[in-house]
Design an enzyme around this catalytic site. Sequence first.
Site, PDB file in Angstrom:
ATOM      1  N   LEU A 166       0.820  -1.225   0.000  1.00  0.00           N
ATOM      2  CA  LEU A 166       0.000   0.000   0.000  1.00  0.00           C
ATOM      3  C   LEU A 166       0.849   1.269   0.000  1.00  0.00           C
ATOM      4  N   ASP A 198       5.161  -5.964   2.311  1.00  0.00           N
ATOM      5  CA  ASP A 198       6.186  -5.391   1.436  1.00  0.00           C
ATOM      6  C   ASP A 198       7.070  -6.542   0.953  1.00  0.00           C
ATOM      7  N   LYS A 241       7.180   3.629  -9.918  1.00  0.00           N
ATOM      8  CA  LYS A 241       7.135   3.848 -11.375  1.00  0.00           C
ATOM      9  C   LYS A 241       7.377   5.286 -11.824  1.00  0.00           C
ATOM     10  N   SER A 272       8.339  -2.182 -19.062  1.00  0.00           N
ATOM     11  CA  SER A 272       7.899  -0.891 -19.590  1.00  0.00           C
ATOM     12  C   SER A 272       8.621  -0.566 -20.893  1.00  0.00           C
ATOM     13  N   TYR A 282      14.742   4.330 -13.223  1.00  0.00           N
ATOM     14  CA  TYR A 282      13.538   3.479 -13.256  1.00  0.00           C
ATOM     15  C   TYR A 282      13.667   2.431 -14.364  1.00  0.00           C
ATOM     16  N   LYS A 315      13.883  -1.827 -14.254  1.00  0.00           N
ATOM     17  CA  LYS A 315      12.992  -2.737 -15.006  1.00  0.00           C
ATOM     18  C   LYS A 315      13.823  -3.737 -15.804  1.00  0.00           C
ATOM     19  N   TYR A 348       4.713  -2.515 -21.251  1.00  0.00           N
ATOM     20  CA  TYR A 348       3.555  -1.662 -21.534  1.00  0.00           C
ATOM     21  C   TYR A 348       4.003  -0.339 -22.113  1.00  0.00           C
ATOM     22  N   ASN A 365       1.660   3.318 -22.919  1.00  0.00           N
ATOM     23  CA  ASN A 365       1.098   4.321 -21.994  1.00  0.00           C
ATOM     24  C   ASN A 365      -0.320   3.958 -21.568  1.00  0.00           C
ATOM     25  N   ARG A 397       2.662   9.313 -28.549  1.00  0.00           N
ATOM     26  CA  ARG A 397       2.734   8.132 -27.681  1.00  0.00           C
ATOM     27  C   ARG A 397       1.671   7.123 -28.105  1.00  0.00           C
ATOM     28  N   GLY A 401      14.395  14.363 -20.966  1.00  0.00           N
ATOM     29  CA  GLY A 401      14.245  12.905 -21.007  1.00  0.00           C
ATOM     30  C   GLY A 401      13.117  12.433 -21.917  1.00  0.00           C
ATOM     31  N   ASP A 402      12.273  13.363 -22.429  1.00  0.00           N
ATOM     32  CA  ASP A 402      11.191  12.952 -23.342  1.00  0.00           C
ATOM     33  C   ASP A 402      11.756  12.572 -24.703  1.00  0.00           C
TER      34      ASP A 402
HETATM   35  P1  NAD Z   1       0.852   1.717  -9.108  1.00  0.00           P
HETATM   36  O1  NAD Z   1       1.815   2.547  -8.336  1.00  0.00           O
HETATM   37  O2  NAD Z   1      -0.545   2.189  -9.217  1.00  0.00           O
HETATM   38  O3  NAD Z   1       0.832   0.241  -8.500  1.00  0.00           O
HETATM   39  C1  NAD Z   1       1.962  -0.395  -7.988  1.00  0.00           C
HETATM   40  C2  NAD Z   1       1.546  -1.093  -6.692  1.00  0.00           C
HETATM   41  O4  NAD Z   1       2.678  -1.768  -6.149  1.00  0.00           O
HETATM   42  C3  NAD Z   1       1.072  -0.114  -5.623  1.00  0.00           C
HETATM   43  O5  NAD Z   1      -0.185  -0.529  -5.146  1.00  0.00           O
HETATM   44  C4  NAD Z   1       2.138  -0.176  -4.531  1.00  0.00           C
HETATM   45  O6  NAD Z   1       1.610   0.023  -3.247  1.00  0.00           O
HETATM   46  C5  NAD Z   1       2.697  -1.583  -4.738  1.00  0.00           C
HETATM   47  N1  NAD Z   1       4.093  -1.744  -4.317  1.00  0.00           N
HETATM   48  C6  NAD Z   1       5.164  -0.985  -4.679  1.00  0.00           C
HETATM   49  N2  NAD Z   1       6.274  -1.461  -4.104  1.00  0.00           N
HETATM   50  C7  NAD Z   1       5.915  -2.541  -3.361  1.00  0.00           C
HETATM   51  C8  NAD Z   1       6.639  -3.479  -2.554  1.00  0.00           C
HETATM   52  N3  NAD Z   1       7.963  -3.381  -2.369  1.00  0.00           N
HETATM   53  N4  NAD Z   1       5.953  -4.466  -1.960  1.00  0.00           N
HETATM   54  C9  NAD Z   1       4.605  -4.597  -2.142  1.00  0.00           C
HETATM   55  N5  NAD Z   1       3.879  -3.738  -2.883  1.00  0.00           N
HETATM   56  C10 NAD Z   1       4.532  -2.732  -3.492  1.00  0.00           C
HETATM   57  O7  NAD Z   1       1.493   1.475 -10.543  1.00  0.00           O
HETATM   58  P2  NAD Z   1       0.821   0.877 -11.851  1.00  0.00           P
HETATM   59  O8  NAD Z   1       0.632   1.969 -12.815  1.00  0.00           O
HETATM   60  O9  NAD Z   1      -0.311   0.006 -11.504  1.00  0.00           O
HETATM   61  O10 NAD Z   1       2.040   0.009 -12.395  1.00  0.00           O
HETATM   62  C11 NAD Z   1       2.159  -1.368 -12.111  1.00  0.00           C
HETATM   63  C12 NAD Z   1       3.446  -1.896 -12.697  1.00  0.00           C
HETATM   64  O11 NAD Z   1       3.477  -1.639 -14.091  1.00  0.00           O
HETATM   65  C13 NAD Z   1       4.694  -1.226 -12.110  1.00  0.00           C
HETATM   66  O12 NAD Z   1       5.666  -2.214 -11.955  1.00  0.00           O
HETATM   67  C14 NAD Z   1       5.118  -0.241 -13.187  1.00  0.00           C
HETATM   68  O13 NAD Z   1       6.497  -0.049 -13.187  1.00  0.00           O
HETATM   69  C15 NAD Z   1       4.674  -0.966 -14.450  1.00  0.00           C
HETATM   70  N6  NAD Z   1       4.369  -0.037 -15.548  1.00  0.00           N
HETATM   71  C16 NAD Z   1       3.467   0.959 -15.366  1.00  0.00           C
HETATM   72  C17 NAD Z   1       3.195   1.855 -16.404  1.00  0.00           C
HETATM   73  C18 NAD Z   1       2.235   3.005 -16.228  1.00  0.00           C
HETATM   74  O14 NAD Z   1       2.322   3.973 -16.976  1.00  0.00           O
HETATM   75  N7  NAD Z   1       1.311   2.956 -15.263  1.00  0.00           N
HETATM   76  C19 NAD Z   1       3.835   1.681 -17.638  1.00  0.00           C
HETATM   77  C20 NAD Z   1       4.742   0.639 -17.794  1.00  0.00           C
HETATM   78  C21 NAD Z   1       5.001  -0.219 -16.734  1.00  0.00           C
HETATM   79  C1  WQD Z   2       3.044  11.548 -22.245  1.00  0.00           C
HETATM   80  C2  WQD Z   2       3.271  12.723 -23.157  1.00  0.00           C
HETATM   81  C3  WQD Z   2       4.847  14.371 -22.358  1.00  0.00           C
HETATM   82  C4  WQD Z   2       2.437  15.688 -18.960  1.00  0.00           C
HETATM   83  C5  WQD Z   2       5.817   7.633 -18.718  1.00  0.00           C
HETATM   84  C6  WQD Z   2       7.017   6.855 -18.305  1.00  0.00           C
HETATM   85  C7  WQD Z   2       6.949   5.476 -18.878  1.00  0.00           C
HETATM   86  C8  WQD Z   2       5.633   4.775 -18.528  1.00  0.00           C
HETATM   87  C9  WQD Z   2       4.470   5.632 -18.891  1.00  0.00           C
HETATM   88  C10 WQD Z   2       6.003   3.492 -16.520  1.00  0.00           C
HETATM   89  C11 WQD Z   2       4.742  13.134 -23.236  1.00  0.00           C
HETATM   90  C12 WQD Z   2       3.455  14.949 -22.475  1.00  0.00           C
HETATM   91  C13 WQD Z   2       2.865  15.020 -20.100  1.00  0.00           C
HETATM   92  C14 WQD Z   2       2.169  17.088 -19.047  1.00  0.00           C
HETATM   93  C15 WQD Z   2       2.730  17.031 -21.391  1.00  0.00           C
HETATM   94  N1  WQD Z   2       5.513   4.504 -17.140  1.00  0.00           N
HETATM   95  N2  WQD Z   2       2.999  15.675 -21.284  1.00  0.00           N
HETATM   96  N3  WQD Z   2       2.329  17.700 -20.267  1.00  0.00           N
HETATM   97  O1  WQD Z   2       6.584  10.135 -20.435  1.00  0.00           O
HETATM   98  O2  WQD Z   2       5.390   8.870 -22.274  1.00  0.00           O
HETATM   99  O3  WQD Z   2       5.825   7.763 -20.138  1.00  0.00           O
HETATM  100  O4  WQD Z   2       4.625   6.944 -18.311  1.00  0.00           O
HETATM  101  O5  WQD Z   2       6.662   2.601 -16.953  1.00  0.00           O
HETATM  102  O6  WQD Z   2       8.006   4.782 -18.328  1.00  0.00           O
HETATM  103  O7  WQD Z   2       8.164   7.519 -18.792  1.00  0.00           O
HETATM  104  O8  WQD Z   2       4.122   9.497 -20.210  1.00  0.00           O
HETATM  105  O9  WQD Z   2       2.068  10.609 -19.498  1.00  0.00           O
HETATM  106  O10 WQD Z   2       4.281  11.467 -18.613  1.00  0.00           O
HETATM  107  O11 WQD Z   2       3.695  11.822 -20.997  1.00  0.00           O
HETATM  108  O12 WQD Z   2       2.849  17.634 -22.459  1.00  0.00           O
HETATM  109  O13 WQD Z   2       1.823  17.758 -18.060  1.00  0.00           O
HETATM  110  O14 WQD Z   2       2.581  13.852 -22.634  1.00  0.00           O
HETATM  111  O15 WQD Z   2       5.792  15.273 -22.810  1.00  0.00           O
HETATM  112  O16 WQD Z   2       4.988  13.469 -24.552  1.00  0.00           O
HETATM  113  P1  WQD Z   2       5.580   9.146 -20.834  1.00  0.00           P
HETATM  114  P2  WQD Z   2       3.510  10.858 -19.726  1.00  0.00           P
END
Ligand code: NAD
Ligand code: WQD
Length: 348
Positions: free
Chosen positions: A34, A64, A96, A136, A160, A164, A189, A191, A243, A307-308
């Site tokens: 949590l 955890d 994340k 990711s 990050y 991964k 994944y 976006n 994206r 970083g974008d």
């Molecule tokens: P989120 O933060 O909503 O969910 C992650 C969950 O993991 C949370 O509920 C958190 O409490 C739990 N958690 C974190 N560290 C923990 C630990 N050490 N032990 C137990 N629980 C722990 O994130 P999400 O968007 O649901 O993402 C899920 C996974 O997908 C992550 O691994 C993230 O890196 C990956 N991912 C997310 C995205 C995105 O944009 N949301 C994109 C690509 C990959």
């Molecule tokens: C999307 C686009 C921004 C906010 C990130 C992580 C990636 C993955 C998904 C976990 C970009 C633009 C954004 C704002 C904007 N997560 N933007 N104004 O950067 O593609 O990916 O989330 O694994 O690892 O890097 O997603 O939603 O932050 O941005 O113009 O206020 O929107 O520049 O082009 P991103 P994002």
Amino acid sequence: MYDIVITGGAGYIGSHTALLLLDKGYNVHIIDSLINGFYESIRSIQNIHKNKKLENKLFFYKCDLRNKELLRKVLKSIQKNGSNNIDALIHFAGLKSVNQSINEPIKYWNNNVLGSVNLFEIMSEFNCENIIFSSSATVYGDNNFRKIKESDELRPINPYGFTKLAVENCLNNIFHSPLNNWGVIVLRYFNPAGAHPSGLIGENYKGKPSNLFPFICQVAEGTLEKITVFGNDWETLDGTCVRDYIHIMDLAEGHLSAIEYLLKNEKQFLTINLGTSEGVSVLNFIYQFQETNNVRIRYEFGDRREGDSAFSVADSSKALKILGWRAKRTLSDICKDGWKRQKMIAKL
Ligand code: NAD
Ligand code: WQD
């Protein structure tokens, strides 16, 4: 009845996947610390599930992954509560935020890598050898405006992304060890965005969102005044970044397909992109949200964000070929369902 463990199931992607697996008749065991998840999401899933009067069950264990002793006890309880066998585990738990990882890399290596290695060690003790790992698109390097394939070069540019990739590599080593018999599917994944169409679960945040879609939702609702579009001088059609936004329920269905594949086929190590293969610019997204929901989004152009990259879109053909999965929902569905959720949160 299959027993599936979901780490991070109180979070955004985990909660939607848990709900879908329950609907499909799996017993679901959620482990979450949590730290970024919400017990509220578990309660919502429980309520939705209860009304359907299915026989399978949802269990929640607060833990955890870095606490090995507790994790061992949790897996014992899971065996007791389920059918004595853990059929597969989906590993979502992790931190994340790209920005936070740049400022606090040790925290990211500790949580994401140490937590995962602990998990794999305890899974081994319990002969739990089927895993799906949340990776990711961040693990890829620059793509030169081409859709990204799984075989493309891996070159993360932030801590990050490195964590991964480290976990992917660890799973690859485990798979190749002659003493193990693991089945591994790494899902990368693009976006994820939107919410369950009921609006009863969605993305919850601690603090101000940094991703585009939750930001748009909060501007629409009035919590935030306007959105800054990071750069309008990129080498794209309208000058804003492109994206691959995938509806959260399509992503959940990708996990269901991966579980079914893992349970039916011989042990393998697979890496699969989950995206729509469609590029959407920041401006396209804002316009679509306005049109679908008949609301106004105030925006201004700002500097590029460090970083974008200009373009990040999946080639998702491998997912279709191997898992038989493809994203079905539209950008308008993302806007509609996400907005419904946002209005529900506002009423709470
Ligand atoms: P989120 O933060 O909503 O969910 C992650 C969950 O993991 C949370 O509920 C958190 O409490 C739990 N958690 C974190 N560290 C923990 C630990 N050490 N032990 C137990 N629980 C722990 O994130 P999400 O968007 O649901 O993402 C899920 C996974 O997908 C992550 O691994 C993230 O890196 C990956 N991912 C997310 C995205 C995105 O944009 N949301 C994109 C690509 C990959
Ligand atoms: C999307 C686009 C921004 C906010 C990130 C992580 C990636 C993955 C998904 C976990 C970009 C633009 C954004 C704002 C904007 N997560 N933007 N104004 O950067 O593609 O990916 O989330 O694994 O690892 O890097 O997603 O939603 O932050 O941005 O113009 O206020 O929107 O520049 O082009 P991103 P994002």
